[in-house]
Design a protein around this motif. Structure first.
Motif, PDB file in Angstrom:
ATOM      1  N   SER A  56     -41.254 -48.047  25.804  1.00 59.01           N
ATOM      2  CA  SER A  56     -42.401 -47.971  26.699  1.00 59.01           C
ATOM      3  C   SER A  56     -42.114 -46.974  27.808  1.00 59.01           C
ATOM      4  CB  SER A  56     -42.731 -49.340  27.306  1.00 59.01           C
ATOM      5  OG  SER A  56     -41.653 -49.820  28.089  1.00 59.01           O
ATOM      6  N   GLY A  57     -43.178 -46.458  28.435  1.00 57.50           N
ATOM      7  CA  GLY A  57     -43.021 -45.494  29.510  1.00 57.50           C
ATOM      8  C   GLY A  57     -43.023 -44.068  29.005  1.00 57.50           C
ATOM      9  N   MET A  58     -42.982 -43.141  29.951  1.00 59.02           N
ATOM     10  CA  MET A  58     -43.067 -41.730  29.616  1.00 59.02           C
ATOM     11  C   MET A  58     -42.392 -40.905  30.696  1.00 59.02           C
ATOM     12  SD  MET A  58     -46.584 -39.646  28.789  1.00 59.02           S
ATOM     13  CE  MET A  58     -46.558 -37.936  28.294  1.00 59.02           C
ATOM     14  N   LEU A  59     -41.638 -39.877  30.300  1.00 62.01           N
ATOM     15  CA  LEU A  59     -41.028 -38.965  31.262  1.00 62.01           C
ATOM     16  C   LEU A  59     -42.110 -38.178  31.991  1.00 62.01           C
ATOM     17  CD1 LEU A  59     -38.044 -37.487  29.192  1.00 62.01           C
ATOM     18  CD2 LEU A  59     -37.973 -39.324  30.891  1.00 62.01           C
ATOM     19  N   PRO A  60     -41.901 -37.833  33.275  1.00 62.39           N
ATOM     20  CA  PRO A  60     -40.682 -38.016  34.073  1.00 62.39           C
ATOM     21  C   PRO A  60     -40.555 -39.394  34.712  1.00 62.39           C
ATOM     22  CG  PRO A  60     -42.291 -36.827  35.363  1.00 62.39           C
ATOM     23  CD  PRO A  60     -42.908 -37.025  34.007  1.00 62.39           C
TER      24      PRO A  60
ATOM     25  N   LEU B 181     -36.171 -48.495  26.623  1.00 65.14           N
ATOM     26  CA  LEU B 181     -35.913 -48.678  25.195  1.00 65.14           C
ATOM     27  C   LEU B 181     -35.218 -50.018  24.988  1.00 65.14           C
ATOM     28  CD1 LEU B 181     -34.885 -45.460  26.014  1.00 65.14           C
ATOM     29  CD2 LEU B 181     -35.215 -45.300  23.544  1.00 65.14           C
ATOM     30  N   MET B 182     -35.641 -50.756  23.974  1.00 65.26           N
ATOM     31  CA  MET B 182     -34.989 -52.012  23.605  1.00 65.26           C
ATOM     32  C   MET B 182     -34.158 -51.795  22.347  1.00 65.26           C
ATOM     33  SD  MET B 182     -38.180 -54.640  24.286  1.00 65.26           S
ATOM     34  CE  MET B 182     -37.141 -56.085  23.982  1.00 65.26           C
ATOM     35  N   ASN B 183     -33.099 -52.582  22.197  1.00 69.35           N
ATOM     36  CA  ASN B 183     -32.205 -52.419  21.042  1.00 69.35           C
ATOM     37  C   ASN B 183     -32.613 -53.315  19.879  1.00 69.35           C
ATOM     38  OD1 ASN B 183     -31.474 -54.913  22.033  1.00 69.35           O
ATOM     39  ND2 ASN B 183     -29.271 -54.550  21.978  1.00 69.35           N
ATOM     40  N   SER B 184     -33.904 -53.534  19.707  1.00 74.35           N
ATOM     41  CA  SER B 184     -34.388 -54.485  18.713  1.00 74.35           C
ATOM     42  C   SER B 184     -34.335 -53.899  17.300  1.00 74.35           C
ATOM     43  CB  SER B 184     -35.823 -54.898  19.040  1.00 74.35           C
ATOM     44  OG  SER B 184     -36.660 -53.765  19.027  1.00 74.35           O
ATOM     45  N   GLN B 185     -34.327 -54.792  16.315  1.00 77.15           N
ATOM     46  CA  GLN B 185     -34.462 -54.425  14.911  1.00 77.15           C
ATOM     47  C   GLN B 185     -35.939 -54.382  14.567  1.00 77.15           C
ATOM     48  OE1 GLN B 185     -32.265 -53.433  12.849  1.00 77.15           O
ATOM     49  NE2 GLN B 185     -30.292 -54.424  13.183  1.00 77.15           N
ATOM     50  N   PRO B 186     -36.422 -53.599  13.601  1.00 80.34           N
ATOM     51  CA  PRO B 186     -35.606 -52.588  12.921  1.00 80.34           C
ATOM     52  C   PRO B 186     -35.452 -51.342  13.780  1.00 80.34           C
ATOM     53  CG  PRO B 186     -37.837 -52.528  12.091  1.00 80.34           C
ATOM     54  CD  PRO B 186     -37.787 -53.677  13.060  1.00 80.34           C
ATOM     55  N   SER B 187     -34.353 -50.645  13.608  1.00 81.25           N
ATOM     56  CA  SER B 187     -34.130 -49.413  14.345  1.00 81.25           C
ATOM     57  C   SER B 187     -34.654 -48.236  13.505  1.00 81.25           C
ATOM     58  CB  SER B 187     -32.641 -49.263  14.653  1.00 81.25           C
ATOM     59  OG  SER B 187     -31.892 -49.220  13.452  1.00 81.25           O
ATOM     60  N   PRO B 188     -34.874 -47.054  14.083  1.00 85.34           N
ATOM     61  CA  PRO B 188     -34.489 -46.700  15.443  1.00 85.34           C
ATOM     62  C   PRO B 188     -35.533 -47.089  16.478  1.00 85.34           C
ATOM     63  CG  PRO B 188     -35.407 -44.788  14.362  1.00 85.34           C
ATOM     64  CD  PRO B 188     -35.382 -45.887  13.338  1.00 85.34           C
ATOM     65  N   ASN B 189     -35.072 -47.196  17.721  1.00 87.58           N
ATOM     66  CA  ASN B 189     -35.942 -47.269  18.887  1.00 87.58           C
ATOM     67  C   ASN B 189     -35.739 -45.947  19.608  1.00 87.58           C
ATOM     68  OD1 ASN B 189     -36.674 -50.209  18.577  1.00 87.58           O
ATOM     69  ND2 ASN B 189     -34.438 -50.347  18.703  1.00 87.58           N
ATOM     70  N   GLU B 190     -36.766 -45.091  19.586  1.00 88.03           N
ATOM     71  CA  GLU B 190     -36.549 -43.678  19.906  1.00 88.03           C
ATOM     72  C   GLU B 190     -37.694 -43.105  20.733  1.00 88.03           C
ATOM     73  OE1 GLU B 190     -35.236 -39.638  17.419  1.00 88.03           O
ATOM     74  OE2 GLU B 190     -35.973 -41.419  16.360  1.00 88.03           O
ATOM     75  N   TYR B 191     -37.326 -42.289  21.722  1.00 88.14           N
ATOM     76  CA  TYR B 191     -38.291 -41.545  22.538  1.00 88.14           C
ATOM     77  C   TYR B 191     -37.973 -40.064  22.415  1.00 88.14           C
ATOM     78  CZ  TYR B 191     -40.906 -39.843  26.584  1.00 88.14           C
ATOM     79  OH  TYR B 191     -41.777 -39.160  27.401  1.00 88.14           O
ATOM     80  N   THR B 192     -38.980 -39.253  22.071  1.00 89.30           N
ATOM     81  CA  THR B 192     -38.797 -37.816  21.910  1.00 89.30           C
ATOM     82  C   THR B 192     -39.892 -37.086  22.682  1.00 89.30           C
ATOM     83  OG1 THR B 192     -37.934 -38.187  19.672  1.00 89.30           O
ATOM     84  CG2 THR B 192     -38.598 -35.937  20.239  1.00 89.30           C
ATOM     85  N   GLU B 193     -39.511 -36.068  23.449  1.00 89.86           N
ATOM     86  CA  GLU B 193     -40.501 -35.275  24.172  1.00 89.86           C
ATOM     87  C   GLU B 193     -40.104 -33.806  24.160  1.00 89.86           C
ATOM     88  OE1 GLU B 193     -42.928 -35.069  28.407  1.00 89.86           O
ATOM     89  OE2 GLU B 193     -41.913 -36.902  27.787  1.00 89.86           O
ATOM     90  N   GLY B 194     -41.092 -32.958  23.897  1.00 91.95           N
ATOM     91  CA  GLY B 194     -40.860 -31.529  23.916  1.00 91.95           C
ATOM     92  C   GLY B 194     -40.624 -31.016  25.325  1.00 91.95           C
ATOM     93  N   MET B 195     -39.912 -29.906  25.422  1.00 91.46           N
ATOM     94  CA  MET B 195     -39.689 -29.297  26.730  1.00 91.46           C
ATOM     95  C   MET B 195     -39.247 -27.848  26.573  1.00 91.46           C
ATOM     96  SD  MET B 195     -36.156 -31.130  28.056  1.00 91.46           S
ATOM     97  CE  MET B 195     -36.356 -30.376  29.676  1.00 91.46           C
TER      98      MET B 195
END
Length: 225
Positions: free
Chosen positions: A88-92, A97-111
């Motif tokens: 949850s949330g967004m940069l900046p 991020l939670m370490n829950s299953q199933p993985s991955p738990n991932e945030y990706t942002e272009g820059m």
């Protein structure tokens, strides 16, 4: 007699302040992280956070990326920007991020990269505050573009630039990795910094106030002797 009682009270309070309860397991563990992105200055790519459980039983934990700054430019509309899993949330702003299953738990942002990225990493949850030996998985930071992974000695495989693993006893282990051509890591960090439980802070504050009051009474009693 009055001085004796005051001395005993001060000794007792000093003992309380050094008991394990006053230094209980931390509520969270924090790192301050700096990434040197100058080797990709003005080029486009992605920043990527993951927080995944281990292949064994894993205690719940959260990872907050907070106080994010960069002299580059974030691009949340880049094609590969997005989240997977419990994020949850967004940069900046703060990304959780939670370490829950199933993985991955991932945030990706272009820059578009500048010279520097900084952020704070706050790890918390039962795996930190009440560890049972299972551990809490691993936080991962990496970067990539259309050609492969960035700031790492292995551009064709997902080799991170920084990881933090939550150990079974609630401690953490942080690692950095060589950059291109076996160069120095692009990540430097300060930490881990344990943040006490609020109850421990209240105990320390209350004990300090009591000692201050007793000190004033001791001075008053000494003046009357």
């Amino acid at each position: 007699m009055r001085l004796t009682k005051l001395s005993l009270s001060i000794t007792f309070l000093a003992g309380v302040l050094t008991t394990p309860a006053a230094f209980a397991d931390p509520a969270s563990i924090q790192y301050a992280i700096t990434v040197n992105t100058s080797s990709a200055l003005l080029s486009d790519g992605y920043i990527d956070f993951q927080f995944n459980p281990s292949s064994f039983t894993t205690q719940p934990a959260n990872a907050d990326v907070a106080n994010f700054t960069t002299d580059g430019v974030l691009n949340p509309t880049a094609p590969d920007s997005g989240t997977i899993g419990m994020v949850s949330g967004m940069l900046p702003g703060t990304v959780t991020l939670m370490n829950s299953q199933p993985s991955p738990n991932e945030y990706t942002e272009g820059m578009t990269f500048g010279t520097t990225i900084t952020f704070d990493l706050d790890l918390y949850g039962p795996a930190i505050s009440n560890p049972n030996g299972d551990g809490g998985g691993t936080f991962i930071l990496d970067f990539f573009n259309d050609s492969g992974y960035l700031f790492t000695a292995d551009s064709q495989n997902d080799v991170p630039v920084f990881t933090v693993t939550i150990n079974g006893d609630g401690t953490t282990t942080a690692s950095t990795y060589p950059s291109q051509n076996g160069g120095p890591p692009v990540v430097t960090f300060v930490g881990p910094t344990p943040v006490p439980e609020p109850s421990s802070l209240l105990l320390l504050a209350g004990g300090g106030l009591a000692l201050a009051l007793l000190g004033r009474r001791w001075k008053s009693a000494s003046a009357k002797v």
